[in-house]
Design a protein around this motif. Structure first.
Motif, mmCIF file in Angstrom:
data_model
loop_
_atom_site.group_PDB
_atom_site.id
_atom_site.type_symbol
_atom_site.label_atom_id
_atom_site.label_comp_id
_atom_site.label_asym_id
_atom_site.label_seq_id
_atom_site.Cartn_x
_atom_site.Cartn_y
_atom_site.Cartn_z
ATOM 1 N N SER A 149 0.906 -1.644 -0.397
ATOM 2 C CA SER A 149 0.293 0.059 0.514
ATOM 3 C C SER A 149 1.057 1.034 0.409
ATOM 4 N N VAL A 150 0.282 2.249 -0.283
ATOM 5 C CA VAL A 150 0.907 3.612 -0.396
ATOM 6 C C VAL A 150 -0.358 4.179 -0.286
ATOM 7 N N SER A 151 -0.403 5.669 0.917
ATOM 8 C CA SER A 151 -0.895 6.404 1.357
ATOM 9 C C SER A 151 -0.870 8.138 1.881
ATOM 10 N N LYS A 152 -1.786 8.792 1.356
ATOM 11 C CA LYS A 152 -1.516 10.374 1.106
ATOM 12 C C LYS A 152 -2.684 10.394 1.778
ATOM 13 N N TYR A 153 -2.505 10.732 3.407
ATOM 14 C CA TYR A 153 -3.884 11.472 4.356
ATOM 15 C C TYR A 153 -5.016 11.758 3.501
ATOM 16 N N PRO A 154 -5.794 11.754 3.429
ATOM 17 C CA PRO A 154 -6.407 10.439 3.578
ATOM 18 C C PRO A 154 -6.470 9.829 2.775
ATOM 19 N N LEU A 155 -5.887 8.983 1.811
ATOM 20 C CA LEU A 155 -5.957 8.439 0.788
ATOM 21 C C LEU A 155 -5.160 7.036 1.766
ATOM 22 N N ARG A 156 -5.612 6.046 0.343
ATOM 23 C CA ARG A 156 -5.034 4.492 0.464
ATOM 24 C C ARG A 156 -5.124 3.783 -0.774
ATOM 25 N N LEU A 157 -4.080 3.371 -1.114
ATOM 26 C CA LEU A 157 -3.887 2.608 -2.758
ATOM 27 C C LEU A 157 -3.243 1.685 -2.196
#
Length: 141
Positions: free
Chosen positions: A26-34
């Protein structure tokens, strides 16, 4: 540029979804997660995308459905950032992970940042693999 989200791109396979949660990175960039993983089976589509909004954060289905629509729309508008960098088919799950009610523009900006972060992570992985194959070929000589 083709900005559609056809039926073939929607993630519906229980096997692939299970694979995402067991072996996915996973890779995250608050508030999203992929969360992503490579597809095991051969498909014509490079991307299979699913979206999810937790019941923990939004109790009402109306609210969850709204944010799922927003996630699908931001994906549809920005998938051109992903497609040229994918050599093999990938399965993706896109999560909205906060109680905050962000606007469409804020979510869209975060989506772009998230996709760019994923692409850079993918490029680093390809570089590492290329260096690994180069060094192994020189060791054999």
């Amino acid at each position: 540029m083709n900005f559609n989200y056809p039926k073939e791109e929607k993630l519906k396979s229980k096997i692939t979804i299970g694979l995402l949660f067991t072996e996915g990175k996973s890779v995250s960039k608050y508030p999203l997660r992929l969360v992503y993983c490579q597809e095991k089976k051969e498909t014509t589509q490079k991307i299979k995308m699913g979206v999810s909004v937790s019941k923990k954060y939004f109790k009402k289905a109306v609210d969850r459905n709204y944010f799922k629509r927003v996630l699908r729309e931001t994906y549809r508008l920005n998938k051109h950032l992903l497609i040229p960098h994918l050599d093999e088919p990938y399965g993706f799950m896109f999560f909205y992970q906060t109680k905050e009610r962000l606007s469409f523009d804020e979510i869209n900006t975060k989506t772009i940042q998230l996709f760019e972060k994923f692409v850079s992570q993918l490029a680093q992985k390809k570089e590492a693999q290329a260096k690994g194959t180069d060094s192994s070929s020189t060791e054999l000589s």
